[in-house]
Design a protein around this motif. Structure first.
Motif, PDB file in Angstrom:
ATOM      1  N   THR A 133       0.852  -1.183   0.000  1.00 52.53           N
ATOM      2  CA  THR A 133       0.000   0.000   0.000  1.00 52.53           C
ATOM      3  C   THR A 133       0.892   1.239   0.000  1.00 52.53           C
ATOM      4  O   THR A 133       1.703   1.425   0.912  1.00 52.53           O
ATOM      5  CB  THR A 133      -0.931   0.002   1.228  1.00 52.53           C
ATOM      6  N   TRP A 134       0.752   2.061  -1.032  1.00 50.41           N
ATOM      7  CA  TRP A 134       1.590   3.248  -1.197  1.00 50.41           C
ATOM      8  C   TRP A 134       0.778   4.494  -0.843  1.00 50.41           C
ATOM      9  O   TRP A 134      -0.222   4.795  -1.481  1.00 50.41           O
ATOM     10  CB  TRP A 134       2.071   3.362  -2.639  1.00 50.41           C
ATOM     11  N   ASP A 135       1.223   5.215   0.189  1.00 50.87           N
ATOM     12  CA  ASP A 135       0.646   6.512   0.555  1.00 50.87           C
ATOM     13  C   ASP A 135       1.546   7.573  -0.072  1.00 50.87           C
ATOM     14  O   ASP A 135       2.700   7.750   0.340  1.00 50.87           O
ATOM     15  CB  ASP A 135       0.597   6.639   2.077  1.00 50.87           C
ATOM     16  N   LEU A 136       1.028   8.286  -1.069  1.00 57.03           N
ATOM     17  CA  LEU A 136       1.857   9.204  -1.858  1.00 57.03           C
ATOM     18  C   LEU A 136       2.068  10.565  -1.210  1.00 57.03           C
ATOM     19  O   LEU A 136       2.788  11.414  -1.750  1.00 57.03           O
ATOM     20  CB  LEU A 136       1.251   9.387  -3.249  1.00 57.03           C
ATOM     21  N   GLY A 137       1.445  10.806  -0.063  1.00 55.77           N
ATOM     22  CA  GLY A 137       1.695  12.047   0.658  1.00 55.77           C
ATOM     23  C   GLY A 137       0.809  13.207   0.264  1.00 55.77           C
ATOM     24  O   GLY A 137       0.863  14.265   0.893  1.00 55.77           O
ATOM     25  N   ASP A 138      -0.013  13.028  -0.790  1.00 57.93           N
ATOM     26  CA  ASP A 138      -0.924  14.101  -1.214  1.00 57.93           C
ATOM     27  C   ASP A 138      -2.375  13.679  -1.030  1.00 57.93           C
ATOM     28  O   ASP A 138      -3.286  14.272  -1.617  1.00 57.93           O
ATOM     29  CB  ASP A 138      -0.669  14.467  -2.677  1.00 57.93           C
ATOM     30  N   GLY A 139      -2.588  12.638  -0.219  1.00 60.70           N
ATOM     31  CA  GLY A 139      -3.936  12.136   0.018  1.00 60.70           C
ATOM     32  C   GLY A 139      -4.304  10.962  -0.868  1.00 60.70           C
ATOM     33  O   GLY A 139      -5.379  10.376  -0.697  1.00 60.70           O
ATOM     34  N   GLN A 140      -3.458  10.612  -1.832  1.00 62.01           N
ATOM     35  CA  GLN A 140      -3.726   9.500  -2.730  1.00 62.01           C
ATOM     36  C   GLN A 140      -3.086   8.207  -2.200  1.00 62.01           C
ATOM     37  O   GLN A 140      -1.940   8.217  -1.724  1.00 62.01           O
ATOM     38  CB  GLN A 140      -3.191   9.801  -4.129  1.00 62.01           C
ATOM     39  N   ILE A 141      -3.846   7.102  -2.286  1.00 59.97           N
ATOM     40  CA  ILE A 141      -3.382   5.782  -1.860  1.00 59.97           C
ATOM     41  C   ILE A 141      -3.419   4.857  -3.071  1.00 59.97           C
ATOM     42  O   ILE A 141      -4.445   4.727  -3.741  1.00 59.97           O
ATOM     43  CB  ILE A 141      -4.257   5.196  -0.740  1.00 59.97           C
ATOM     44  N   ILE A 142      -2.325   4.173  -3.320  1.00 56.24           N
ATOM     45  CA  ILE A 142      -2.234   3.192  -4.400  1.00 56.24           C
ATOM     46  C   ILE A 142      -1.951   1.826  -3.772  1.00 56.24           C
ATOM     47  O   ILE A 142      -1.022   1.699  -2.957  1.00 56.24           O
ATOM     48  CB  ILE A 142      -1.112   3.540  -5.398  1.00 56.24           C
ATOM     49  N   VAL A 143      -2.751   0.803  -4.119  1.00 53.93           N
ATOM     50  CA  VAL A 143      -2.541  -0.552  -3.603  1.00 53.93           C
ATOM     51  C   VAL A 143      -2.152  -1.460  -4.760  1.00 53.93           C
ATOM     52  O   VAL A 143      -2.875  -1.555  -5.758  1.00 53.93           O
ATOM     53  CB  VAL A 143      -3.804  -1.094  -2.907  1.00 53.93           C
ATOM     54  N   CYS A 144      -1.005  -2.117  -4.631  1.00 50.82           N
ATOM     55  CA  CYS A 144      -0.516  -3.013  -5.678  1.00 50.82           C
ATOM     56  C   CYS A 144      -0.333  -4.412  -5.101  1.00 50.82           C
ATOM     57  O   CYS A 144       0.308  -4.573  -4.052  1.00 50.82           O
ATOM     58  CB  CYS A 144       0.817  -2.509  -6.234  1.00 50.82           C
ATOM     59  N   ASP A 145      -0.887  -5.420  -5.797  1.00 50.46           N
ATOM     60  CA  ASP A 145      -0.746  -6.797  -5.330  1.00 50.46           C
ATOM     61  C   ASP A 145       0.470  -7.477  -5.958  1.00 50.46           C
ATOM     62  O   ASP A 145       0.503  -8.699  -6.114  1.00 50.46           O
ATOM     63  CB  ASP A 145      -2.012  -7.603  -5.636  1.00 50.46           C
ATOM     64  N   ASN A 146       1.460  -6.676  -6.288  1.00 47.65           N
ATOM     65  CA  ASN A 146       2.698  -7.169  -6.890  1.00 47.65           C
ATOM     66  C   ASN A 146       3.831  -6.242  -6.472  1.00 47.65           C
ATOM     67  O   ASN A 146       3.587  -5.136  -5.964  1.00 47.65           O
ATOM     68  CB  ASN A 146       2.561  -7.218  -8.412  1.00 47.65           C
ATOM     69  N   PRO A 147       5.078  -6.661  -6.675  1.00 45.48           N
ATOM     70  CA  PRO A 147       6.198  -5.814  -6.239  1.00 45.48           C
ATOM     71  C   PRO A 147       6.482  -4.637  -7.159  1.00 45.48           C
ATOM     72  O   PRO A 147       7.341  -3.811  -6.850  1.00 45.48           O
ATOM     73  CB  PRO A 147       7.383  -6.786  -6.218  1.00 45.48           C
ATOM     74  N   GLY A 148       5.765  -4.512  -8.288  1.00 45.26           N
ATOM     75  CA  GLY A 148       5.988  -3.401  -9.204  1.00 45.26           C
ATOM     76  C   GLY A 148       7.090  -3.699 -10.211  1.00 45.26           C
ATOM     77  O   GLY A 148       7.731  -4.755 -10.180  1.00 45.26           O
ATOM     78  N   THR A 149       7.314  -2.765 -11.089  1.00 47.15           N
ATOM     79  CA  THR A 149       8.310  -2.898 -12.158  1.00 47.15           C
ATOM     80  C   THR A 149       9.360  -1.795 -12.027  1.00 47.15           C
ATOM     81  O   THR A 149       9.009  -0.620 -11.897  1.00 47.15           O
ATOM     82  CB  THR A 149       7.641  -2.798 -13.549  1.00 47.15           C
ATOM     83  N   ARG A 150      10.629  -2.199 -12.055  1.00 46.53           N
ATOM     84  CA  ARG A 150      11.719  -1.220 -11.957  1.00 46.53           C
ATOM     85  C   ARG A 150      11.720  -0.307 -13.193  1.00 46.53           C
ATOM     86  O   ARG A 150      11.617  -0.775 -14.329  1.00 46.53           O
ATOM     87  CB  ARG A 150      13.058  -1.933 -11.819  1.00 46.53           C
ATOM     88  N   TYR A 151      11.848   0.985 -12.952  1.00 45.81           N
ATOM     89  CA  TYR A 151      11.846   1.969 -14.052  1.00 45.81           C
ATOM     90  C   TYR A 151      13.205   2.005 -14.740  1.00 45.81           C
ATOM     91  O   TYR A 151      14.258   2.007 -14.090  1.00 45.81           O
ATOM     92  CB  TYR A 151      11.509   3.354 -13.521  1.00 45.81           C
ATOM     93  N   ASP A 152      13.169   2.012 -16.061  1.00 46.07           N
ATOM     94  CA  ASP A 152      14.381   2.152 -16.887  1.00 46.07           C
ATOM     95  C   ASP A 152      14.109   3.287 -17.869  1.00 46.07           C
ATOM     96  O   ASP A 152      13.298   3.145 -18.791  1.00 46.07           O
ATOM     97  CB  ASP A 152      14.667   0.844 -17.617  1.00 46.07           C
ATOM     98  N   LYS A 153      14.800   4.406 -17.685  1.00 48.37           N
ATOM     99  CA  LYS A 153      14.533   5.595 -18.500  1.00 48.37           C
ATOM    100  C   LYS A 153      14.703   5.322 -19.988  1.00 48.37           C
ATOM    101  O   LYS A 153      13.932   5.799 -20.820  1.00 48.37           O
ATOM    102  CB  LYS A 153      15.448   6.734 -18.066  1.00 48.37           C
ATOM    103  N   ALA A 154      15.729   4.528 -20.324  1.00 51.87           N
ATOM    104  CA  ALA A 154      15.998   4.254 -21.734  1.00 51.87           C
ATOM    105  C   ALA A 154      14.854   3.482 -22.386  1.00 51.87           C
ATOM    106  O   ALA A 154      14.577   3.654 -23.580  1.00 51.87           O
ATOM    107  CB  ALA A 154      17.309   3.477 -21.873  1.00 51.87           C
ATOM    108  N   LYS A 155      14.193   2.621 -21.644  1.00 52.41           N
ATOM    109  CA  LYS A 155      13.129   1.794 -22.206  1.00 52.41           C
ATOM    110  C   LYS A 155      11.743   2.379 -22.005  1.00 52.41           C
ATOM    111  O   LYS A 155      10.845   2.206 -22.836  1.00 52.41           O
ATOM    112  CB  LYS A 155      13.183   0.389 -21.581  1.00 52.41           C
TER     113      LYS A 155
END
Length: 305
Positions: free
Chosen positions: A214-236
């Motif tokens: 559960t991600w609390d983004l600090g601006d009142g928005q909550i994001i819930v992910c049932d997975n570990p997410g995907t690492r960001y790669d700027k080039a791709k």
């Protein structure tokens, strides 16, 4: 009345079923009977039969606790036999009075250093005297499987997410641009991971597996992910949105926030299952672990000629 008698021999258990033309439910031991001479046997009453489940003079299960021996559900306590140790399938009761100091069962120890119990295993009508430093599992004063499980859970090195976020903590994002969220996947941050806690005669293993972040983004928005997410790669990935876990974008800059940054809190929910070695007693619980970071968001500057 439908009864099933399970006779306990020295090397095997022979099951005699009196069918009377009726279907028989899964085996469930209501109580054991041990005559002065001959083998012990367990009486299994038809589920729901009046009077089933309690031996003459008391016994039966304790509350909702359920104990098994050899795959058969048996009473956790029996009058004259004591309490079942789920680790070895034997009953233990404190010997009273305790044997004299010169009794070989003490093995040279002083009375009061531990205690002597009478151990009765299925197939034994008399039982053996055994010395134990601590009360056997399942007896009053000993650790229950649930208590030992709590110890095993505490030994699990579960952690909060090893946060990955884009834009990174050392950089800055822009209002309206996607934010990627992820955690590095390790046994400690996502699982599975196991730990075992033991005392003499009882061992409990706990296994933890993350189920969501559960991600609390600090601006009142909550994001819930049932997975570990995907690492960001700027080039791709460029300015694309995360395919697994992300935020569409902040609507305001972080200029008015403490230190000019949004505080981000990521909380991992773990499912923990535990079981006693040898089976018979299991349990489950949910625990959480959290990590924090922060992110700077700037307003998009429009340059006019």
């Amino acid at each position: 009345m439908l009864k099933r008698i399970l006779r306990d021999g020295a090397a095997s258990v022979v099951v005699t079923i009196v069918m009377l033309g009726l279907p028989v439910a899964a085996a469930r031991a209501d109580y054991w009977v041990c005559p002065p001479v001959g083998p012990c046997f367990v009486v299994v009453e038809t589920p729901g039969e009046e009077g089933g489940g309690a031996p003459p003079g008391g016994g039966g299960g304790t509350g909702t606790q359920e104990c098994t021996s050899g795959g058969i559900v048996v009473p956790c306590w029996q009058a004259g036999w004591g309490y079942l140790n789920p680790a070895d399938g034997c009953y233990y009761i404190l010997e009273s009075p305790q044997p004299p100091a010169d009794d070989p069962v003490w093995e040279g120890r002083e009375p009061g250093e531990g205690a002597v119990y009478r151990q009765r295993c299925f197939g034994s009508t008399i039982g053996d005297l055994v010395w134990r430093a601590d009360p056997p599992p399942g007896t009053p004063g000993s650790l229950s499987p649930a208590e030992l499980a709590a110890r095993a859970v505490r030994e699990l090195p579960m952690q909060g997410p090893q946060i990955g976020i884009s834009p990174s903590e050392s950089g800055a994002g822009l209002v309206g641009l996607p934010v990627w969220l992820w955690t590095a996947v390790t046994p400690q941050t996502w699982g599975p991971i196991t730990a075992t806690a033991s005392v003499p005669g009882l061992s409990v293993t706990a296994r933890g597996q993350a189920t969501k972040i559960t991600w609390d983004l600090g601006d009142g928005q909550i994001i819930v992910c049932d997975n570990p997410g995907t690492r960001y790669d700027k080039a791709k990935h460029g300015a694309s949105r995360s395919p697994t876990c992300g935020y569409d974008g902040y609507s305001r800059s972080s200029r008015a926030q403490p230190d000019g940054r949004y505080a981000v809190v990521a909380t991992t929910t773990w499912q923990v299952d535990w079981w006693v070695a040898g089976g018979g007693v299991t349990g489950a619980e949910t625990v959480t672990r959290e990590s924090t970071t922060s992110i700077r968001i700037d307003e998009l500057q429009v340059v006019t000629g």
